[in-house]
Write a protein that holds these residues in place. Sequence first.
Motif, PDB file in Angstrom:
ATOM      1  N   LEU A   1       0.860  -1.182   0.000  1.00  0.00           N
ATOM      2  CA  LEU A   1       0.000   0.000   0.000  1.00  0.00           C
ATOM      3  C   LEU A   1       0.895   1.229   0.000  1.00  0.00           C
ATOM      4  CD1 LEU A   1      -1.846  -2.288   1.391  1.00  0.00           C
ATOM      5  CD2 LEU A   1      -3.131  -0.356   2.334  1.00  0.00           C
ATOM      6  N   SER A   2       0.707   2.099  -0.979  1.00  0.00           N
ATOM      7  CA  SER A   2       1.541   3.300  -1.079  1.00  0.00           C
ATOM      8  C   SER A   2       0.829   4.550  -0.585  1.00  0.00           C
ATOM      9  CB  SER A   2       1.969   3.525  -2.541  1.00  0.00           C
ATOM     10  OG  SER A   2       2.713   2.428  -3.016  1.00  0.00           O
ATOM     11  N   ASN A   3      -0.485   4.430  -0.321  1.00  0.00           N
ATOM     12  CA  ASN A   3      -1.269   5.626   0.013  1.00  0.00           C
ATOM     13  C   ASN A   3      -1.724   5.655   1.463  1.00  0.00           C
ATOM     14  OD1 ASN A   3      -2.949   3.470  -0.283  1.00  0.00           O
ATOM     15  ND2 ASN A   3      -4.462   4.505  -1.576  1.00  0.00           N
ATOM     16  N   GLY A   4      -0.997   4.991   2.355  1.00  0.00           N
ATOM     17  CA  GLY A   4      -1.285   5.060   3.784  1.00  0.00           C
ATOM     18  C   GLY A   4      -2.379   4.119   4.232  1.00  0.00           C
ATOM     19  N   LEU A   5      -2.698   4.203   5.534  1.00  0.00           N
ATOM     20  CA  LEU A   5      -3.770   3.422   6.138  1.00  0.00           C
ATOM     21  C   LEU A   5      -4.793   4.367   6.766  1.00  0.00           C
ATOM     22  CD1 LEU A   5      -2.021   0.449   8.016  1.00  0.00           C
ATOM     23  CD2 LEU A   5      -3.511   0.314   6.031  1.00  0.00           C
ATOM     24  N   PRO A   6      -6.093   4.109   6.524  1.00  0.00           N
ATOM     25  CA  PRO A   6      -6.659   3.156   5.576  1.00  0.00           C
ATOM     26  C   PRO A   6      -6.202   3.464   4.149  1.00  0.00           C
ATOM     27  CG  PRO A   6      -8.341   4.003   7.065  1.00  0.00           C
ATOM     28  CD  PRO A   6      -7.138   4.860   7.249  1.00  0.00           C
ATOM     29  N   GLY A   7      -6.202   2.441   3.307  1.00  0.00           N
ATOM     30  CA  GLY A   7      -5.703   2.641   1.963  1.00  0.00           C
ATOM     31  C   GLY A   7      -6.147   1.549   1.017  1.00  0.00           C
ATOM     32  N   THR A   8      -5.575   1.581  -0.189  1.00  0.00           N
ATOM     33  CA  THR A   8      -5.939   0.646  -1.249  1.00  0.00           C
ATOM     34  C   THR A   8      -4.699  -0.116  -1.702  1.00  0.00           C
ATOM     35  OG1 THR A   8      -7.660   2.176  -1.997  1.00  0.00           O
ATOM     36  CG2 THR A   8      -7.014   0.427  -3.526  1.00  0.00           C
ATOM     37  N   VAL A   9      -4.865  -1.401  -1.993  1.00  0.00           N
ATOM     38  CA  VAL A   9      -3.756  -2.227  -2.458  1.00  0.00           C
ATOM     39  C   VAL A   9      -3.249  -1.693  -3.798  1.00  0.00           C
ATOM     40  CG1 VAL A   9      -3.077  -4.551  -3.178  1.00  0.00           C
ATOM     41  CG2 VAL A   9      -4.663  -4.251  -1.260  1.00  0.00           C
ATOM     42  N   ASP A  10      -1.921  -1.575  -3.923  1.00  0.00           N
ATOM     43  CA  ASP A  10      -1.322  -1.078  -5.162  1.00  0.00           C
ATOM     44  C   ASP A  10      -1.619  -2.014  -6.331  1.00  0.00           C
ATOM     45  OD1 ASP A  10      -0.313   0.990  -3.723  1.00  0.00           O
ATOM     46  OD2 ASP A  10       1.778   0.305  -3.758  1.00  0.00           O
ATOM     47  N   THR A  11      -1.671  -1.431  -7.503  1.00  0.00           N
ATOM     48  CA  THR A  11      -1.868  -2.214  -8.724  1.00  0.00           C
ATOM     49  C   THR A  11      -0.689  -3.172  -8.926  1.00  0.00           C
ATOM     50  OG1 THR A  11      -3.055  -0.359  -9.714  1.00  0.00           O
ATOM     51  CG2 THR A  11      -2.261  -2.068 -11.211  1.00  0.00           C
ATOM     52  N   GLY A  12      -0.989  -4.363  -9.398  1.00  0.00           N
ATOM     53  CA  GLY A  12       0.060  -5.345  -9.660  1.00  0.00           C
ATOM     54  C   GLY A  12       0.346  -6.276  -8.507  1.00  0.00           C
ATOM     55  N   TYR A  13      -0.435  -6.169  -7.431  1.00  0.00           N
ATOM     56  CA  TYR A  13      -0.256  -7.028  -6.263  1.00  0.00           C
ATOM     57  C   TYR A  13      -1.511  -7.863  -6.065  1.00  0.00           C
ATOM     58  CZ  TYR A  13       3.915  -4.356  -5.135  1.00  0.00           C
ATOM     59  OH  TYR A  13       5.161  -3.781  -5.178  1.00  0.00           O
ATOM     60  N   PRO A  14      -1.350  -9.090  -5.511  1.00  0.00           N
ATOM     61  CA  PRO A  14      -0.208  -9.627  -4.759  1.00  0.00           C
ATOM     62  C   PRO A  14       0.911 -10.157  -5.647  1.00  0.00           C
ATOM     63  CG  PRO A  14      -1.957 -11.254  -4.828  1.00  0.00           C
ATOM     64  CD  PRO A  14      -2.510 -10.019  -5.480  1.00  0.00           C
ATOM     65  N   ARG A  15       2.091 -10.289  -5.011  1.00  0.00           N
ATOM     66  CA  ARG A  15       3.261 -10.860  -5.661  1.00  0.00           C
ATOM     67  C   ARG A  15       3.843 -11.959  -4.782  1.00  0.00           C
ATOM     68  NH1 ARG A  15       6.610  -5.470  -7.720  1.00  0.00           N
ATOM     69  NH2 ARG A  15       4.976  -4.639  -9.123  1.00  0.00           N
ATOM     70  N   GLN A  16       4.677 -12.784  -5.395  1.00  0.00           N
ATOM     71  CA  GLN A  16       5.334 -13.851  -4.665  1.00  0.00           C
ATOM     72  C   GLN A  16       6.463 -13.295  -3.788  1.00  0.00           C
ATOM     73  OE1 GLN A  16       4.831 -17.149  -4.489  1.00  0.00           O
ATOM     74  NE2 GLN A  16       3.165 -17.313  -5.993  1.00  0.00           N
ATOM     75  N   LEU A  17       6.609 -13.847  -2.585  1.00  0.00           N
ATOM     76  CA  LEU A  17       7.757 -13.498  -1.746  1.00  0.00           C
ATOM     77  C   LEU A  17       9.060 -13.911  -2.423  1.00  0.00           C
ATOM     78  CD1 LEU A  17       6.465 -14.673   1.766  1.00  0.00           C
ATOM     79  CD2 LEU A  17       6.940 -12.305   1.109  1.00  0.00           C
ATOM     80  N   GLN A  18       9.041 -15.061  -3.036  1.00  0.00           N
ATOM     81  CA  GLN A  18      10.249 -15.602  -3.649  1.00  0.00           C
ATOM     82  C   GLN A  18      10.755 -14.682  -4.758  1.00  0.00           C
ATOM     83  OE1 GLN A  18       9.762 -19.556  -5.137  1.00  0.00           O
ATOM     84  NE2 GLN A  18      11.958 -19.929  -5.328  1.00  0.00           N
ATOM     85  N   GLY A  19      12.031 -14.351  -4.682  1.00  0.00           N
ATOM     86  CA  GLY A  19      12.654 -13.523  -5.695  1.00  0.00           C
ATOM     87  C   GLY A  19      12.492 -12.034  -5.480  1.00  0.00           C
ATOM     88  N   GLN A  20      11.687 -11.627  -4.486  1.00  0.00           N
ATOM     89  CA  GLN A  20      11.443 -10.205  -4.247  1.00  0.00           C
ATOM     90  C   GLN A  20      12.119  -9.700  -2.968  1.00  0.00           C
ATOM     91  OE1 GLN A  20       9.641  -8.197  -6.388  1.00  0.00           O
ATOM     92  NE2 GLN A  20       9.514  -9.968  -7.754  1.00  0.00           N
ATOM     93  N   TRP A  21      12.330 -10.594  -2.009  1.00  0.00           N
ATOM     94  CA  TRP A  21      12.852 -10.200  -0.702  1.00  0.00           C
ATOM     95  C   TRP A  21      14.236 -10.801  -0.459  1.00  0.00           C
ATOM     96  CZ3 TRP A  21      10.383  -6.897   2.752  1.00  0.00           C
ATOM     97  CH2 TRP A  21       9.097  -6.493   2.373  1.00  0.00           C
ATOM     98  N   GLY A  22      15.030 -10.832  -1.454  1.00  0.00           N
ATOM     99  CA  GLY A  22      16.343 -11.435  -1.315  1.00  0.00           C
ATOM    100  C   GLY A  22      16.283 -12.911  -1.644  1.00  0.00           C
ATOM    101  N   GLN A  23      17.424 -13.533  -1.663  1.00  0.00           N
ATOM    102  CA  GLN A  23      17.503 -14.954  -1.992  1.00  0.00           C
ATOM    103  C   GLN A  23      17.247 -15.762  -0.719  1.00  0.00           C
ATOM    104  OE1 GLN A  23      20.946 -15.901  -4.432  1.00  0.00           O
ATOM    105  NE2 GLN A  23      21.041 -13.779  -5.168  1.00  0.00           N
ATOM    106  N   LEU A  24      15.955 -15.881  -0.408  1.00  0.00           N
ATOM    107  CA  LEU A  24      15.535 -16.500   0.842  1.00  0.00           C
ATOM    108  C   LEU A  24      15.525 -18.018   0.732  1.00  0.00           C
ATOM    109  CD1 LEU A  24      12.462 -14.212   1.669  1.00  0.00           C
ATOM    110  CD2 LEU A  24      14.807 -13.970   2.504  1.00  0.00           C
ATOM    111  N   THR A  25      15.621 -18.666   1.883  1.00  0.00           N
ATOM    112  CA  THR A  25      15.465 -20.121   1.921  1.00  0.00           C
ATOM    113  C   THR A  25      13.988 -20.454   1.756  1.00  0.00           C
ATOM    114  OG1 THR A  25      15.214 -20.103   4.326  1.00  0.00           O
ATOM    115  CG2 THR A  25      17.446 -20.367   3.454  1.00  0.00           C
ATOM    116  N   ASP A  26      13.702 -21.714   1.491  1.00  0.00           N
ATOM    117  CA  ASP A  26      12.326 -22.128   1.222  1.00  0.00           C
ATOM    118  C   ASP A  26      11.384 -21.813   2.379  1.00  0.00           C
ATOM    119  OD1 ASP A  26      12.972 -23.008  -1.271  1.00  0.00           O
ATOM    120  OD2 ASP A  26      13.205 -25.118  -0.692  1.00  0.00           O
TER     121      ASP A  26
END
Length: 648
Positions: free
Chosen positions: A567-592
């Motif tokens: 959410l880029s517009n604060g709380l309360p707010g609206t989910v940004d376009t293009g979401y949800p996304r996978q955790l994998q590949g977005q938050w570093g090279q995480l373990t399973d």
Amino acid sequence: MSRGLLRKLLGIFEAKTIPITSCSVLLCLAALLRMDGKGLVSFIIIILLCLRLTSCLLTDTSREEDSESEGFSAIDKEISKRLRYSSLDRITLSTGQERKGSSSHPLNLSSSCSVYSSSTDCVFNVTNNNNHKQYLILTRDTPLEGILSEFLTVKLGSKRLPYKGLYLRRMRPAEDEWTMIQPNEVISVSVDISSVYDMKAPGTYTIVYTGSLLYKHTDGLMQQSTVTYRFAPKATTAVHVQRRNGAALKTVGDIVEEYSTGRIRCIDVYRGVCKPLFDGFGSLAANVANTLQVHKTVYTYLDPAIASVDRDHSHYVRWFGARSTRNVERVRNIFKDIKTAITSGPFMYHYDGHHCLKRVLAYTWHRSRLIVLCPIQYKLPYIIHPYSQLNTLLHEMTHAVGYTIDIAYGVRKCLSLAKQSPSRAVENAANYGLYFITVLPVEYGIDSAGSYGEYRYITRGTVYVKYLNGELLCNYPKLIKHHWGSIPSKFEDGFDTILFLSDGSMYATAGDQYIHYKSMSDDSPTSGHINKLIRNLPTSFKSGFDSAALLHDKKFYFSRSSMYIRLSNGLPGTVDTGYPRQLQGQWGQLTDQFNERLDAMDSHEGRVCLFKNEKFICFDSTKYSIPNGKLRKTPQELYHHIGSISQC
């Protein structure tokens, strides 16, 4: 006032499954009087009827509770009768040459037993062999108070019989638990030992007194010795038992086990905990609520306690002594057995039983899920204290489920027992209680984390801890229920996420609900459904979040299973376009394990930290843009990286 109208109103009560008790009738009459519009007289009558109704409803509620408990009060009275003992009989011996007690002590103890059709009565005599001095004897854990503890060893042939009596958890002895014995005096008492030892089988029984007598000097007035002496007499007697009526010789443990079997069923499970049953509390709703919360907190602590057995060797050695395969397995299994008991069926808590004597906090029996809680229990701290409500419940559960015994009480004595006799320490209930309350649950996994200025809050289950500049503050963990204002009951059992905003306000979520604090001093947060907090929630997020954080980019991130939203517009707010996304590949090279689900995330002191089970990963948000799929970090253990309760 027509009879037809009265029947109609009574029909409404029946349709709503409200029992037509005297209370229901009074309510109907009040409504009819109001409808007839009799003015001031009717109004006064309505008020009087309502007052009577309130009293009646409380009475009916109490009756329903007693009915559900299926009469433990009657069982408690039966137990009290089985544990009968004679009043103290005092005889003064003729003055003669000064006699020496056993092992150079001035006191001596002897015993003799007689067999009857429905009892085995043993007479215990305590003798003062000194011609001139009087002493004070502690009656606790001796026959002088009846048979309320395990001070005998009873054998049938070579087979030792299990003790089937009460296990009382008590505070330090009070002055009135000491009785005076005059020079040359004999104090006698008779107890039925078959009330706590199964002596139905024919044969020869050997009864050995294996307890201790504590005594101190006194001048009979106000002056007492500050030194307490311990005397361990070894009085032995034997009796021969022929075949007798077994039904009349039930031990109190048998009575409780029969009462519990098949009657205590799991009817409500929440967050893995089978809701306990409550009996005899009457209108003491606050005591019920506190007991329920402490019961759930036992569950919160169990997994960390089990993990600590294998991970924190120094903590184990402190309370249970040198490690051995057998002893470690014994401790681990007791905690596991309690967890199984809590999740598979309910405990029953009964309030203020017949043996809630002075200084008694609670009592139970082996092979039982019934725990009697005494009024003094509710004057104790909740968690961090050697005598805490959490300690009491765990202590009694180790008796009921783990078959522990009472060897030593108090921090100093339990530490000494662990050092001198590890094999006995792992059988002592008090050692488990002290070990338990000094485990820091958040070292073994967390539910939520959030930072506000120099402070950091971390929750697990029903408890939370607070840090200042990375140091754990004293007197934590604390119960969420008692320190976060007026919150819905769902939040008392734990937070899923915590979010602190730059304006000093705070949000927390639990399931599909949220609460909002205008400031940290706000004791009355508003609440609502997360759909009202965040618009356009993906379907998989509508039941709640696993983790949440406000990062350095001033955007909000929420995760659920392997997905996250922004959410880029604060709380309360609206989910940004293009979401949800996978955790994998977005938050570093995480373990399973991190890619599959996050337990919590937090932005604190220039770092973004992700938590999963007993591990965490932190990224430097002052150097890198977070989220960032290119970063690589090795997960670290939470243990000893998140503070230690021993610092306090």
